[in-house]
Design a protein around this motif. Structure first.
Motif, PDB file in Angstrom:
ATOM      1  N   VAL A   1       5.879  14.051   3.840  1.00 34.77           N
ATOM      2  CA  VAL A   1       5.763  15.452   3.423  1.00 34.77           C
ATOM      3  C   VAL A   1       5.942  16.341   4.656  1.00 34.77           C
ATOM      4  N   ASN A   2       6.781  17.368   4.523  1.00 34.12           N
ATOM      5  CA  ASN A   2       6.997  18.265   5.659  1.00 34.12           C
ATOM      6  C   ASN A   2       7.481  19.621   5.168  1.00 34.12           C
ATOM      7  N   ARG A   3       7.208  20.660   5.949  1.00 38.90           N
ATOM      8  CA  ARG A   3       7.687  22.001   5.580  1.00 38.90           C
ATOM      9  C   ARG A   3       9.205  22.004   5.464  1.00 38.90           C
ATOM     10  N   SER A   4       9.849  21.364   6.455  1.00 35.99           N
ATOM     11  CA  SER A   4      11.304  21.245   6.439  1.00 35.99           C
ATOM     12  C   SER A   4      11.676  19.933   5.745  1.00 35.99           C
ATOM     13  N   LEU A   5      12.295  20.026   4.573  1.00 31.55           N
ATOM     14  CA  LEU A   5      12.591  18.837   3.774  1.00 31.55           C
ATOM     15  C   LEU A   5      13.573  17.902   4.475  1.00 31.55           C
ATOM     16  N   ASP A   6      14.536  18.461   5.215  1.00 33.98           N
ATOM     17  CA  ASP A   6      15.524  17.589   5.864  1.00 33.98           C
ATOM     18  C   ASP A   6      14.880  16.668   6.896  1.00 33.98           C
ATOM     19  N   ARG A   7      13.866  17.158   7.624  1.00 35.92           N
ATOM     20  CA  ARG A   7      13.169  16.305   8.591  1.00 35.92           C
ATOM     21  C   ARG A   7      12.363  15.235   7.867  1.00 35.92           C
ATOM     22  N   ALA A   8      11.765  15.591   6.743  1.00 37.57           N
ATOM     23  CA  ALA A   8      11.024  14.608   5.945  1.00 37.57           C
ATOM     24  C   ALA A   8      11.973  13.526   5.437  1.00 37.57           C
ATOM     25  N   GLU A   9      13.140  13.930   5.009  1.00 38.23           N
ATOM     26  CA  GLU A   9      14.127  12.968   4.489  1.00 38.23           C
ATOM     27  C   GLU A   9      14.613  12.047   5.604  1.00 38.23           C
ATOM     28  N   ALA A  10      14.800  12.600   6.794  1.00 37.08           N
ATOM     29  CA  ALA A  10      15.277  11.781   7.920  1.00 37.08           C
ATOM     30  C   ALA A  10      14.261  10.699   8.271  1.00 37.08           C
ATOM     31  N   LEU A  11      12.970  11.052   8.260  1.00 37.82           N
ATOM     32  CA  LEU A  11      11.936  10.075   8.593  1.00 37.82           C
ATOM     33  C   LEU A  11      11.744   9.073   7.461  1.00 37.82           C
ATOM     34  N   ALA A  12      11.789   9.548   6.225  1.00 40.21           N
ATOM     35  CA  ALA A  12      11.598   8.663   5.066  1.00 40.21           C
ATOM     36  C   ALA A  12      12.737   7.660   4.922  1.00 40.21           C
ATOM     37  N   ALA A  13      13.911   8.015   5.425  1.00 40.92           N
ATOM     38  CA  ALA A  13      15.088   7.142   5.284  1.00 40.92           C
ATOM     39  C   ALA A  13      14.934   5.821   6.020  1.00 40.92           C
ATOM     40  N   SER A  14      14.004   5.753   6.962  1.00 43.58           N
ATOM     41  CA  SER A  14      13.818   4.513   7.723  1.00 43.58           C
ATOM     42  C   SER A  14      13.023   3.462   6.943  1.00 43.58           C
ATOM     43  N   PHE A  15      12.510   3.831   5.785  1.00 43.61           N
ATOM     44  CA  PHE A  15      11.740   2.902   4.950  1.00 43.61           C
ATOM     45  C   PHE A  15      12.512   2.554   3.685  1.00 43.61           C
TER      46      PHE A  15
ATOM     47  N   SER B   1       0.827  -1.210   0.000  1.00 41.22           N
ATOM     48  CA  SER B   1       0.000   0.000   0.000  1.00 41.22           C
ATOM     49  C   SER B   1       0.864   1.264   0.000  1.00 41.22           C
ATOM     50  N   ARG B   2       0.391   2.266  -0.733  1.00 38.59           N
ATOM     51  CA  ARG B   2       1.084   3.549  -0.789  1.00 38.59           C
ATOM     52  C   ARG B   2       0.612   4.409   0.395  1.00 38.59           C
ATOM     53  N   VAL B   3       1.567   4.800   1.236  1.00 37.17           N
ATOM     54  CA  VAL B   3       1.237   5.587   2.430  1.00 37.17           C
ATOM     55  C   VAL B   3       1.796   6.992   2.256  1.00 37.17           C
ATOM     56  N   LEU B   4       0.931   7.977   2.439  1.00 39.69           N
ATOM     57  CA  LEU B   4       1.338   9.372   2.367  1.00 39.69           C
ATOM     58  C   LEU B   4       1.250   9.962   3.776  1.00 39.69           C
ATOM     59  N   VAL B   5       2.394  10.367   4.334  1.00 44.50           N
ATOM     60  CA  VAL B   5       2.463  10.911   5.692  1.00 44.50           C
ATOM     61  C   VAL B   5       2.765  12.404   5.603  1.00 44.50           C
ATOM     62  N   ILE B   6       1.827  13.218   6.072  1.00 45.31           N
ATOM     63  CA  ILE B   6       2.009  14.670   6.046  1.00 45.31           C
ATOM     64  C   ILE B   6       2.377  15.140   7.448  1.00 45.31           C
TER      65      ILE B   6
ATOM     66  N   GLU C   1       1.604  10.501  -7.433  1.00 43.32           N
ATOM     67  CA  GLU C   1       1.729   9.047  -7.295  1.00 43.32           C
ATOM     68  C   GLU C   1       0.564   8.408  -6.552  1.00 43.32           C
ATOM     69  N   GLY C   2      -0.402   9.212  -6.092  1.00 39.34           N
ATOM     70  CA  GLY C   2      -1.570   8.672  -5.416  1.00 39.34           C
ATOM     71  C   GLY C   2      -1.249   8.110  -4.039  1.00 39.34           C
ATOM     72  N   PHE C   3      -2.269   7.559  -3.367  1.00 32.22           N
ATOM     73  CA  PHE C   3      -2.082   6.987  -2.035  1.00 32.22           C
ATOM     74  C   PHE C   3      -3.205   6.000  -1.744  1.00 32.22           C
ATOM     75  N   ASP C   4      -2.932   5.117  -0.794  1.00 35.99           N
ATOM     76  CA  ASP C   4      -3.963   4.212  -0.268  1.00 35.99           C
ATOM     77  C   ASP C   4      -4.297   4.588   1.173  1.00 35.99           C
ATOM     78  N   VAL C   5      -3.270   5.059   1.900  1.00 35.64           N
ATOM     79  CA  VAL C   5      -3.434   5.501   3.282  1.00 35.64           C
ATOM     80  C   VAL C   5      -2.806   6.883   3.412  1.00 35.64           C
ATOM     81  N   LEU C   6      -3.516   7.799   4.016  1.00 33.41           N
ATOM     82  CA  LEU C   6      -2.995   9.152   4.251  1.00 33.41           C
ATOM     83  C   LEU C   6      -3.060   9.434   5.752  1.00 33.41           C
ATOM     84  N   VAL C   7      -1.927   9.805   6.329  1.00 33.81           N
ATOM     85  CA  VAL C   7      -1.857  10.167   7.745  1.00 33.81           C
ATOM     86  C   VAL C   7      -1.354  11.604   7.836  1.00 33.81           C
ATOM     87  N   ALA C   8      -2.122  12.463   8.480  1.00 33.31           N
ATOM     88  CA  ALA C   8      -1.745  13.876   8.583  1.00 33.31           C
ATOM     89  C   ALA C   8      -1.671  14.321  10.036  1.00 33.31           C
ATOM     90  N   CYS C   9      -0.570  14.965  10.384  1.00 31.41           N
ATOM     91  CA  CYS C   9      -0.428  15.566  11.708  1.00 31.41           C
ATOM     92  C   CYS C   9       0.613  16.673  11.608  1.00 31.41           C
TER      93      CYS C   9
END
Length: 404
Positions: free
Chosen positions: A211-225, A182-187, A241-249
Motif C-alpha cells: 500500500v502506498n500513496r503513489s500506486l506506481d511505487r507500490a506496484e513496482a515493489l509488489a511485482a517482486s512477489f 501468511s498474508r502480509v500487508l506492507v504500508i 482480504e485481511g492480514f497475518d503480518v502488517l508492516v508499516a513505514c
C-alpha cells in the motif's frame, strides 16, 4: 618505511551524503572513471592508485613521493573545482594503512560489524588491478587488509547482535514464525520497506499486498512477489482480504492505522494472532490502536533500545579488534621490507651465474680443457652447488635481519 602510502577519503563521519555523491559523480560521471584514474597515474601525480566508492564513502589509496597539499588535491580532478575535495581526510603511512584495516573490518562503517564492506573493498581492488593501477606496493597492502579483516570477523563477535532497525524488526518477525502462506500487508514503499521486502522474499513469504500513496511505487515493489498486489493508500479503507503480518513505514505526520481502520483490516479475524511491525517515525500505528487491541506489536522505540544495547556489545568487540589489527600492521611492514629485499637482490642470481660463466669460459678455460670428462662433471656439480649456496646465504641473512 611506508610514508609514500596515502589515503584521501570522504565518509559519512565527516561529510553529508550529498557531498560524497557530488564527489563520486565528479570521478565517475559520463562513465569516464577508468580514463580519469589512468590519467592520474599517467601524469605522474601518483605511482599506484586504488579507488573505492560506496553510498557513504569515497576512498583513494595511492603511493606518491609528492606532497599531498591543496595543489595536489586540485590536480585530482583537473580543471574542475569541487568543494568536497578540500574536505577529504588525509592519512599517511601507517595511519593510512590502519584506516584501511578499520574500513575492511567494518569498524569505520555506518553499521559496525556489517561484512558487506569487505566485499566492496575486494571488488574495488579487483577493478583497480584490472585497469593496471595497482602495483607491488598496494598489492601487499590490500592483501593484508583482507587478511586483517577476516581475522577480525573470524576471531571476534563484532558481527553478532543486529544493530539496524530493519534487521531487528525482521528478527522479531521470525520469532512469531509466520507460515509461508501468511498474508502480509506492507504500508509504505520507501527504502525501509524495500529492505523489508527482501527479507520477506528470503523467508518465502509471497502473499504480499503493498500500500502506498503513489500506486506506481507500490506496484513496482509488489511485482517482486509471485502473489504480490498493490493498492493506493486512498483505497486501504476498502481492503477486505485481511492480514497475518502488517508492516508499516511511511512519512506520514499522523498515524495511518487508527482503531477504526484496524478493525476493518482484520476482516473479522481475531487480533490475538496478528503481528504488527511499526517502523514509522512518527508511529504509523495509532497509540489507541495498540491499547484497544491485543496483538503482538513491535514498535520503533523498542527496536531502537535493542539496537543501542547491541551496539554497546559491538563496541566491546571493537576493542578486541584493535588488538588484532595492530599485529597485522606490524606484519605488513615486515612483508613490505621483505619485498624490498627481494627487489634489491633480484639481480644476485644473474650476477653469480655470470661470475661462474666467466670463470669457466675465460679465466680457467685452459685448465678446464685439460680435465678428463669425469673430473669436468664433478667440477660442474661443485660449481652448481656453490652457486646455489652463494645465492641463498645472503638472502637468508637479510631475511633474518629484517625479522629480527
Amino acid at each position: 618505511m611506508l610514508q609514500h602510502v596515502h589515503v584521501l577519503t570522504l565518509t559519512h563521519r565527516h561529510a553529508k551524503l550529498r557531498d560524497i555523491g557530488e564527489l563520486v559523480t565528479a570521478f565517475e560521471g559520463d562513465g569516464q572513471l577508468e580514463q580519469r584514474l589512468a590519467a592520474l597515474r599517467g601524469s605522474g601525480l601518483v605511482d599506484e592508485l586504488y579507488y573505492m566508492a560506496t553510498c557513504n564513502r569515497l576512498l583513494l589509496l595511492f603511493t606518491t613521493r609528492r606532497e599531498v597539499d591543496a595543489a595536489f588535491r586540485q590536480a585530482l580532478l583537473g580543471d574542475r573545482t569541487i568543494d568536497a575535495v578540500a574536505a577529504m581526510r588525509h592519512l599517511q603511512g601507517n595511519k593510512a594503512i590502519y584506516h584501511l584495516f578499520e574500513v575492511g573490518s567494518s569498524i569505520d562503517s555506518l553499521v559496525v560489524g556489517e561484512r558487506q564492506i569487505l566485499g566492496q573493498f575486494r571488488k574495488a581492488y579487483k577493478q583497480s588491478r584490472k585497469w593496471g593501477l595497482i602495483g607491488d606496493d598496494l598489492r601487499i597492502i590490500c592483501d593484508r587488509v583482507s587478511l586483517a579483516s577476516k581475522d577480525v570477523y573470524n576471531n571476534t563477535r563484532i558481527g553478532e547482535k543486529a544493530v539496524s532497525v530493519v534487521s531487528l524488526a525482521m528478527q522479531q518477525m521470525q520469532k512469531h514464525h509466520p507460515k509461508p502462506g501468511s498474508r502480509v500487508l506492507v504500508i509504505g514503499a520507501g527504502q525501509t520497506n524495500v529492505l523489508v521486502a527482501k527479507f520477506l522474499k528470503q523467508q518465502g513469504l509471497e502473499s504480499v499486498t503493498v500500500v502506498n500513496r503513489s500506486l506506481d511505487r507500490a506496484e513496482a515493489l509488489a511485482a517482486s512477489f509471485s502473489g504480490g498486489k498493490a493498492i493506493s493508500l486512498h483505497d486501504l479503507s476498502y481492503y477486505e482480504e485481511g492480514f497475518d503480518v502488517l508492516v508499516a513505514c511511511t512519512g506520514s505526520a499522523e498515524p495511518i492505522v487508527t482503531p477504526k481502520l484496524f478493525h476493518w483490516l482484520l476482516a473479522g479475524d481475531d487480533p490475538g494472532g496478528k503481528l504488527v511491525v511499526d517502523l514509522g517515525v512518527p508511529s504509523d500505528i495509532a497509540e489507541e490502536t495498540v491499547e484497544q487491541y491485543d496483538f503482538y506489536y513491535v514498535g520503533i522505540e523498542q527496536l531502537r533500545s535493542l539496537a543501542e544495547e547491541n551496539m554497546s556489545f559491538r563496541r566491546e568487540e571493537i576493542k578486541r579488534s584493535h588488538g588484532l589489527l595492530r599485529v597485522h600492521l606490524e606484519e605488513v611492514e615486515i612483508a613490505y621490507r621483505q619485498r624490498l629485499l627481494e627487489r634489491a637482490l633480484a639481480h644476485l642470481p644473474a650476477e653469480i651465474k655470470a661470475v661462474r660463466q666467466n670463470a669457466v669460459d675465460k679465466i680457467f678455460a685452459k685448465e678446464i680443457a685439460e680435465l678428463d670428462p669425469e673430473a669436468r662433471e664433478l667440477m660442474d656439480r661443485i660449481l652448481t652447488y656453490m652457486e646455489k649456496r652463494c645465492i641463498g646465504i645472503p638472502m637468508k641473512a637479510a631475511r633474518e635481519a629484517i625479522l629480527g
